[in-house]
Scaffold this active site. Structure first.
Site, mmCIF file in Angstrom:
data_model
loop_
_atom_site.group_PDB
_atom_site.id
_atom_site.type_symbol
_atom_site.label_atom_id
_atom_site.label_comp_id
_atom_site.label_asym_id
_atom_site.label_seq_id
_atom_site.Cartn_x
_atom_site.Cartn_y
_atom_site.Cartn_z
ATOM 1 N N GLU A 168 67.128 -23.362 -129.621
ATOM 2 C CA GLU A 168 67.228 -22.808 -128.261
ATOM 3 C C GLU A 168 68.158 -23.651 -127.388
ATOM 4 O O GLU A 168 67.703 -24.578 -126.731
ATOM 5 C CB GLU A 168 65.847 -22.754 -127.601
ATOM 6 C CG GLU A 168 64.929 -21.722 -128.200
ATOM 7 C CD GLU A 168 63.565 -21.662 -127.508
ATOM 8 O OE1 GLU A 168 63.289 -22.485 -126.611
ATOM 9 O OE2 GLU A 168 62.771 -20.785 -127.883
ATOM 10 N N GLU A 256 61.432 -16.956 -133.408
ATOM 11 C CA GLU A 256 60.272 -17.589 -132.762
ATOM 12 C C GLU A 256 59.785 -16.707 -131.623
ATOM 13 O O GLU A 256 60.585 -16.196 -130.840
ATOM 14 C CB GLU A 256 60.668 -18.966 -132.209
ATOM 15 C CG GLU A 256 59.485 -19.739 -131.646
ATOM 16 C CD GLU A 256 59.905 -21.024 -130.932
ATOM 17 O OE1 GLU A 256 60.583 -21.867 -131.561
ATOM 18 O OE2 GLU A 256 59.556 -21.160 -129.747
ATOM 19 N N LYS A 295 46.908 -27.572 -132.797
ATOM 20 C CA LYS A 295 47.105 -28.281 -131.525
ATOM 21 C C LYS A 295 46.379 -27.528 -130.408
ATOM 22 O O LYS A 295 46.252 -26.302 -130.455
ATOM 23 C CB LYS A 295 48.613 -28.386 -131.227
ATOM 24 C CG LYS A 295 48.897 -29.263 -130.024
ATOM 25 C CD LYS A 295 50.357 -29.622 -129.895
ATOM 26 C CE LYS A 295 50.567 -30.397 -128.588
ATOM 27 N NZ LYS A 295 51.937 -30.892 -128.455
ATOM 28 N N GLU A 297 46.656 -25.797 -127.763
ATOM 29 C CA GLU A 297 47.555 -24.991 -126.922
ATOM 30 C C GLU A 297 47.421 -23.539 -127.372
ATOM 31 O O GLU A 297 47.123 -23.285 -128.541
ATOM 32 C CB GLU A 297 49.013 -25.482 -127.033
ATOM 33 C CG GLU A 297 49.583 -25.483 -128.437
ATOM 34 C CD GLU A 297 50.997 -26.087 -128.534
ATOM 35 O OE1 GLU A 297 51.510 -26.619 -127.542
ATOM 36 O OE2 GLU A 297 51.574 -26.019 -129.633
HETATM 37 C C1 IDC Z 1 56.397 -26.672 -127.940
HETATM 38 C C2 IDC Z 1 55.099 -26.994 -128.660
HETATM 39 C C3 IDC Z 1 54.409 -28.156 -127.961
HETATM 40 C C4 IDC Z 1 55.387 -29.325 -127.890
HETATM 41 C C5 IDC Z 1 56.672 -28.887 -127.202
HETATM 42 C C6 IDC Z 1 57.720 -29.990 -127.108
HETATM 43 O O1 IDC Z 1 54.277 -25.860 -128.681
HETATM 44 O O2 IDC Z 1 53.235 -28.533 -128.662
HETATM 45 O O3 IDC Z 1 54.791 -30.368 -127.162
HETATM 46 O O4 IDC Z 1 57.225 -27.802 -127.904
HETATM 47 O O5 IDC Z 1 58.115 -30.400 -128.334
HETATM 48 C C7 IDC Z 1 59.901 -23.019 -127.421
HETATM 49 C C8 IDC Z 1 60.348 -24.048 -128.373
HETATM 50 C C9 IDC Z 1 59.192 -24.759 -129.026
HETATM 51 C C10 IDC Z 1 58.068 -24.964 -128.034
HETATM 52 C C11 IDC Z 1 57.545 -23.596 -127.614
HETATM 53 C C12 IDC Z 1 56.374 -23.674 -126.627
HETATM 54 O O6 IDC Z 1 61.228 -23.549 -129.349
HETATM 55 O O7 IDC Z 1 59.640 -25.986 -129.529
HETATM 56 O O8 IDC Z 1 57.049 -25.683 -128.687
HETATM 57 N N1 IDC Z 1 58.632 -22.831 -127.026
HETATM 58 O O9 IDC Z 1 56.754 -24.362 -125.484
HETATM 59 N N2 IDC Z 1 60.650 -22.157 -126.782
HETATM 60 C C13 IDC Z 1 59.891 -21.434 -125.951
HETATM 61 C C14 IDC Z 1 58.588 -21.858 -126.097
#
Ligand code: IDC
Length: 331
Positions: A168, A256, A295, A297
């Site tokens: 991203e 994703e 995790k 979340e």
């Molecule tokens: C999030 C994980 C979280 C972690 C964070 C930072 O869920 O546990 O602490 O990253 O590393 C994305 C990203 C993805 C994110 C996810 C949710 O590709 O890495 O994971 N997200 O925030 N894009 C939109 C949402």
């Protein structure tokens, strides 16, 4: 009689020697048909459209235990998935580009195991260069080029491996920056593997596919572009961008998504989630749910209390996990 026996033994020996030579790569390596891109669509060798459905790991450095043979085989059999995504964070704690050499080695080993487990389970597998806080894929371009060259050379015989070259891009990174990065990485992969499907990230957290559609990467086949959504935050406005891109002929891949908000937490929006699934189905777009971990979340598939790394029962799944698995099982 004695001579005949010796002759048979010699033949056996030769056969064993030959098969070891030919099958120094695993025999199951070519089991799944290689996929191609036709129009906006992922298709099989016969040109029939294919919709990949599956799950993404969390960061490989943080939740490596879910990358195991039993889990992959279990998900294929019981959840009816056909793809897994291996998320290799580049910049966060113990990221591929920020950790030390030992960490890098351990991550490459995890990827190798992931590819082998997926192959044995009969799954497609995506190697995801998971840029996030590093915002612009050019930040670690040199590392990315070396990584993908190495991977493409290692897995060129694996017809089930796909490459996702920048999760991203964000922080205002322009399509022209991403495009210039993508051209180099695609070239590096193609120098080893002429055909593997390559998924390219798009501006604004892989949402601005409409901008990309005006000027996609030219000169290569089997390229797709990333569309990411979290239904708690993204709805019709983002689908509109996707529709514009599709109309212009841009092949999209949802590598994703979630139905929580974009932070990966907060309440689930199942109503918006269902609208997205309808959209994906009608356009035969492949989709991958975030994330295989326990995790704490709402975007984790497993309950925090669940310590199992395979053989999950419905009660081990979070509300999101239950929702996603029920989508996989739909015909
Ligand atoms: C999030 C994980 C979280 C972690 C964070 C930072 O869920 O546990 O602490 O990253 O590393 C994305 C990203 C993805 C994110 C996810 C949710 O590709 O890495 O994971 N997200 O925030 N894009 C939109 C949402």
């Amino acid at each position: 009689m004695k001579r005949r026996k010796t002759w048979i033994c010699m033949t056996c020996l030769l056969a064993v020697m030959f098969s070891t030579l030919f099958y120094s790569t695993p025999i199951y390596a070519a089991k799944l048909p290689a996929l191609k891109v036709k129009g906006t669509q992922l298709v099989n060798t016969k040109g029939k459209s294919v919709q990949l459905k599956g799950v993404s790991t969390h960061g490989l450095a943080w939740y490596p235990k879910y990358v195991n043979q039993k889990a992959f085989t279990y998900m294929k059999k019981n959840w009816k998935i056909n793809v897994v995504r291996l998320a290799l964070y580049t910049s966060e704690y113990n990221g591929y580009c920020t950790g030390d050499a030992a960490n890098r080695k351990a991550l490459e080993k995890k990827i190798d195991q992931g590819v082998k487990y997926a192959t044995k389970a009969g799954l497609y597998v995506i190697l995801d260069w998971h840029i996030l806080s590093d915002g612009n894929p050019k930040t670690y371009e040199k590392q990315s080029l070396a990584f993908f060259k190495k991977m493409a050379s290692k897995y060129k015989k694996y017809t089930n491996v796909l490459y996702e070259i920048c999760n991203e891009p964000n922080g205002g990174t322009s399509w022209s920056d991403i495009k210039s990065y993508a051209k180099k990485v695609v070239k590096a992969i193609r120098s080893k593997d002429k055909n593997a499907v390559i998924i390219i990230g798009t501006p604004n957290w892989s949402q601005d596919v409409d901008i990309v559609a005006k000027s996609p990467v030219k000169g290569y086949k089997n390229l797709m572009y990333t569309l990411h959504f979290y239904a708690g935050t993204h709805g019709e406005d983002l689908r509109k961008k996707a529709k514009t891109a599709l109309k212009k002929g841009l092949p999209l891949f949802v590598s994703e998504f979630g139905i929580s908000d974009a932070s990966g937490s907060g309440a689930l929006n199942k109503t918006e989630g269902s609208k997205w699934m309808k959209f994906l189905k009608s356009n035969k777009i492949s989709y991958i749910g975030w994330n295989l971990s326990n995790k704490d979340e709402s975007s984790a598939l497993l309950k925090t209390s669940c310590k199992k790394t395979t053989n999950w029962k419905n009660g081990d799944l979070t509300p999101w996990g239950k929702w996603l698995v029920s989508q996989f099982k739909k015909k």
